[in-house]
Design a protein around this motif. Structure first.
Motif, PDB file in Angstrom:
ATOM      1  N   ASP A   4     -11.151 -14.833   4.113  1.00 59.60           N
ATOM      2  CA  ASP A   4     -12.259 -13.927   3.564  1.00 59.60           C
ATOM      3  C   ASP A   4     -11.796 -12.452   4.514  1.00 59.60           C
ATOM      4  O   ASP A   4     -11.931 -12.641   5.518  1.00 59.60           O
ATOM      5  CB  ASP A   4     -13.480 -14.428   4.113  1.00 59.60           C
ATOM      6  CG  ASP A   4     -14.574 -13.556   3.487  1.00 59.60           C
ATOM      7  OD1 ASP A   4     -14.414 -13.149   2.344  1.00 59.60           O
ATOM      8  OD2 ASP A   4     -15.739 -13.569   4.074  1.00 59.60           O
ATOM      9  N   GLY A   5     -11.751 -11.467   3.479  1.00 60.94           N
ATOM     10  CA  GLY A   5     -11.541 -10.275   4.038  1.00 60.94           C
ATOM     11  C   GLY A   5      -9.991  -9.878   4.423  1.00 60.94           C
ATOM     12  O   GLY A   5      -9.631  -9.145   4.930  1.00 60.94           O
ATOM     13  N   ALA A   6      -9.074 -10.842   3.984  1.00 63.00           N
ATOM     14  CA  ALA A   6      -7.637 -10.441   4.364  1.00 63.00           C
ATOM     15  C   ALA A   6      -6.958 -10.490   3.274  1.00 63.00           C
ATOM     16  O   ALA A   6      -7.214 -10.962   2.115  1.00 63.00           O
ATOM     17  CB  ALA A   6      -7.128 -11.626   5.277  1.00 63.00           C
ATOM     18  N   THR A   7      -5.688  -9.542   3.154  1.00 57.23           N
ATOM     19  CA  THR A   7      -4.876  -9.882   1.845  1.00 57.23           C
ATOM     20  C   THR A   7      -3.402  -9.974   2.556  1.00 57.23           C
ATOM     21  O   THR A   7      -3.186  -9.405   3.671  1.00 57.23           O
ATOM     22  CB  THR A   7      -5.123  -8.600   1.093  1.00 57.23           C
ATOM     23  OG1 THR A   7      -4.338  -8.395  -0.110  1.00 57.23           O
ATOM     24  CG2 THR A   7      -4.940  -7.109   1.851  1.00 57.23           C
ATOM     25  N   SER A   8      -2.514 -10.024   1.743  1.00 61.33           N
ATOM     26  CA  SER A   8      -1.060 -10.174   1.903  1.00 61.33           C
ATOM     27  C   SER A   8      -0.850  -8.556   2.138  1.00 61.33           C
ATOM     28  O   SER A   8      -1.195  -7.704   1.307  1.00 61.33           O
ATOM     29  CB  SER A   8      -0.168 -10.658   0.931  1.00 61.33           C
ATOM     30  OG  SER A   8      -0.289 -10.089  -0.237  1.00 61.33           O
ATOM     31  N   LEU A   9       0.608  -8.403   3.048  1.00 58.93           N
ATOM     32  CA  LEU A   9       1.028  -6.997   3.078  1.00 58.93           C
ATOM     33  C   LEU A   9       1.405  -6.436   1.844  1.00 58.93           C
ATOM     34  O   LEU A   9       0.968  -5.164   1.475  1.00 58.93           O
ATOM     35  CB  LEU A   9       2.197  -7.104   3.985  1.00 58.93           C
ATOM     36  CG  LEU A   9       2.884  -5.942   4.263  1.00 58.93           C
ATOM     37  CD1 LEU A   9       1.868  -5.145   5.100  1.00 58.93           C
ATOM     38  CD2 LEU A   9       4.086  -6.155   4.925  1.00 58.93           C
ATOM     39  N   ASP A  10       1.940  -7.284   0.774  1.00 63.74           N
ATOM     40  CA  ASP A  10       2.332  -6.831  -0.507  1.00 63.74           C
ATOM     41  C   ASP A  10       1.106  -6.161  -1.432  1.00 63.74           C
ATOM     42  O   ASP A  10       1.237  -5.347  -1.903  1.00 63.74           O
ATOM     43  CB  ASP A  10       3.028  -7.978  -1.227  1.00 63.74           C
ATOM     44  CG  ASP A  10       4.467  -8.111  -0.689  1.00 63.74           C
ATOM     45  OD1 ASP A  10       5.179  -7.226  -0.115  1.00 63.74           O
ATOM     46  OD2 ASP A  10       4.978  -9.273  -1.263  1.00 63.74           O
ATOM     47  N   LYS A  11      -0.074  -7.057  -1.181  1.00 68.89           N
ATOM     48  CA  LYS A  11      -1.097  -6.576  -1.842  1.00 68.89           C
ATOM     49  C   LYS A  11      -1.873  -5.176  -1.153  1.00 68.89           C
ATOM     50  O   LYS A  11      -2.191  -4.399  -2.049  1.00 68.89           O
ATOM     51  CB  LYS A  11      -2.222  -7.539  -2.050  1.00 68.89           C
ATOM     52  CG  LYS A  11      -1.863  -8.907  -2.600  1.00 68.89           C
ATOM     53  CD  LYS A  11      -2.077  -8.487  -4.234  1.00 68.89           C
ATOM     54  CE  LYS A  11      -1.874  -9.564  -5.034  1.00 68.89           C
ATOM     55  NZ  LYS A  11      -1.766  -9.561  -6.434  1.00 68.89           N
ATOM     56  N   PHE A  12      -1.681  -5.317   0.143  1.00 66.58           N
ATOM     57  CA  PHE A  12      -2.108  -4.123   0.799  1.00 66.58           C
ATOM     58  C   PHE A  12      -1.366  -3.006   0.276  1.00 66.58           C
ATOM     59  O   PHE A  12      -1.732  -1.657   0.237  1.00 66.58           O
ATOM     60  CB  PHE A  12      -2.034  -4.349   2.320  1.00 66.58           C
ATOM     61  CG  PHE A  12      -2.343  -3.035   3.291  1.00 66.58           C
ATOM     62  CD1 PHE A  12      -3.386  -2.892   3.514  1.00 66.58           C
ATOM     63  CD2 PHE A  12      -1.227  -2.325   3.760  1.00 66.58           C
ATOM     64  CE1 PHE A  12      -4.020  -1.690   4.373  1.00 66.58           C
ATOM     65  CE2 PHE A  12      -1.615  -1.071   4.361  1.00 66.58           C
ATOM     66  CZ  PHE A  12      -2.835  -0.963   4.720  1.00 66.58           C
ATOM     67  N   CYS A  13      -0.036  -3.004   0.561  1.00 69.81           N
ATOM     68  CA  CYS A  13       0.769  -1.734   0.009  1.00 69.81           C
ATOM     69  C   CYS A  13       0.548  -1.377  -1.271  1.00 69.81           C
ATOM     70  O   CYS A  13       0.425  -0.178  -1.680  1.00 69.81           O
ATOM     71  CB  CYS A  13       2.341  -2.337   0.036  1.00 69.81           C
ATOM     72  SG  CYS A  13       2.977  -2.564   1.763  1.00 69.81           S
ATOM     73  N   GLU A  14       0.385  -2.359  -2.347  1.00 71.04           N
ATOM     74  CA  GLU A  14      -0.145  -2.040  -3.823  1.00 71.04           C
ATOM     75  C   GLU A  14      -1.486  -1.295  -3.854  1.00 71.04           C
ATOM     76  O   GLU A  14      -1.611  -0.225  -4.481  1.00 71.04           O
ATOM     77  CB  GLU A  14      -0.094  -3.302  -4.525  1.00 71.04           C
ATOM     78  CG  GLU A  14      -0.135  -3.107  -6.015  1.00 71.04           C
ATOM     79  CD  GLU A  14      -0.312  -4.539  -6.527  1.00 71.04           C
ATOM     80  OE1 GLU A  14      -1.474  -4.854  -7.362  1.00 71.04           O
ATOM     81  OE2 GLU A  14       0.719  -5.132  -6.499  1.00 71.04           O
ATOM     82  N   ILE A  43      -3.101  -8.430   6.210  1.00 72.33           N
ATOM     83  CA  ILE A  43      -3.901  -7.476   6.688  1.00 72.33           C
ATOM     84  C   ILE A  43      -5.442  -7.699   6.596  1.00 72.33           C
ATOM     85  O   ILE A  43      -5.643  -7.767   5.589  1.00 72.33           O
ATOM     86  CB  ILE A  43      -3.470  -6.093   6.217  1.00 72.33           C
ATOM     87  CG1 ILE A  43      -1.949  -5.976   6.117  1.00 72.33           C
ATOM     88  CG2 ILE A  43      -4.330  -4.844   6.749  1.00 72.33           C
ATOM     89  CD1 ILE A  43      -1.387  -5.488   7.437  1.00 72.33           C
ATOM     90  N   THR A  44      -6.299  -7.591   7.484  1.00 76.03           N
ATOM     91  CA  THR A  44      -7.630  -7.784   7.569  1.00 76.03           C
ATOM     92  C   THR A  44      -8.030  -6.743   6.796  1.00 76.03           C
ATOM     93  O   THR A  44      -7.810  -5.538   6.912  1.00 76.03           O
ATOM     94  CB  THR A  44      -8.679  -8.268   8.564  1.00 76.03           C
ATOM     95  OG1 THR A  44      -8.365  -7.108   9.551  1.00 76.03           O
ATOM     96  CG2 THR A  44      -7.915  -9.614   9.274  1.00 76.03           C
ATOM     97  N   LYS A  45      -9.438  -6.971   5.972  1.00 77.46           N
ATOM     98  CA  LYS A  45     -10.280  -5.793   5.701  1.00 77.46           C
ATOM     99  C   LYS A  45     -10.718  -4.884   6.573  1.00 77.46           C
ATOM    100  O   LYS A  45     -10.650  -3.491   6.436  1.00 77.46           O
ATOM    101  CB  LYS A  45     -11.631  -6.191   4.916  1.00 77.46           C
ATOM    102  CG  LYS A  45     -12.192  -5.178   4.158  1.00 77.46           C
ATOM    103  CD  LYS A  45     -13.487  -5.696   3.384  1.00 77.46           C
ATOM    104  CE  LYS A  45     -13.164  -6.675   2.543  1.00 77.46           C
ATOM    105  NZ  LYS A  45     -14.320  -7.011   1.461  1.00 77.46           N
ATOM    106  N   ALA A  46     -10.883  -5.252   8.074  1.00 70.47           N
ATOM    107  CA  ALA A  46     -11.304  -4.285   9.215  1.00 70.47           C
ATOM    108  C   ALA A  46     -10.041  -3.710   9.653  1.00 70.47           C
ATOM    109  O   ALA A  46     -10.256  -2.642   9.803  1.00 70.47           O
ATOM    110  CB  ALA A  46     -11.687  -5.264  10.362  1.00 70.47           C
ATOM    111  N   ALA A  47      -9.035  -4.371   9.668  1.00 75.21           N
ATOM    112  CA  ALA A  47      -7.644  -3.423   9.993  1.00 75.21           C
ATOM    113  C   ALA A  47      -7.256  -2.195   8.962  1.00 75.21           C
ATOM    114  O   ALA A  47      -7.025  -1.384   9.323  1.00 75.21           O
ATOM    115  CB  ALA A  47      -6.763  -4.466  10.179  1.00 75.21           C
ATOM    116  N   ALA A  48      -7.639  -2.808   7.689  1.00 76.02           N
ATOM    117  CA  ALA A  48      -7.274  -1.718   6.754  1.00 76.02           C
ATOM    118  C   ALA A  48      -8.153  -0.409   6.812  1.00 76.02           C
ATOM    119  O   ALA A  48      -7.609   0.597   6.728  1.00 76.02           O
ATOM    120  CB  ALA A  48      -7.458  -2.307   5.182  1.00 76.02           C
TER     121      ALA A  48
END
Length: 67
Positions: A4-14, A43-48
């Motif tokens: 919950d609130g985290a995404t892969s590095l690839d999705k973050f980059c996209e 990457i967590t949502k908070a980190a992003a």
């Protein structure tokens, strides 16, 4: 979504329109916090959000403030 609130590095980059090399440079510099689940970097949502807020504001680089 991985957690919950985290995404892969690839999705973050996209989502943020940056390449993986830029993301890894941001992680290495300490501006972006990443976690590992096995071999996957997340990457967590908070980190992003913290990373986005730490970026320089448009027109304020090198001490020049846009009027």
């Amino acid at each position: 979504m991985l957690l919950d609130g985290a995404t892969s590095l690839d999705k973050f980059c996209e989502q943020h329109d940056i390449c993986r090399a830029t993301a890894y440079r941001e992680i290495a510099s300490g501006r972006l916090t990443a976690n590992k689940i096995g071999r996957k970097t997340i990457i967590t949502k908070a980190a992003a959000k913290a990373w986005l807020e730490s970026l320089p504001k448009f027109g304020t680089d090198r001490g020049n403030v846009a009027a």
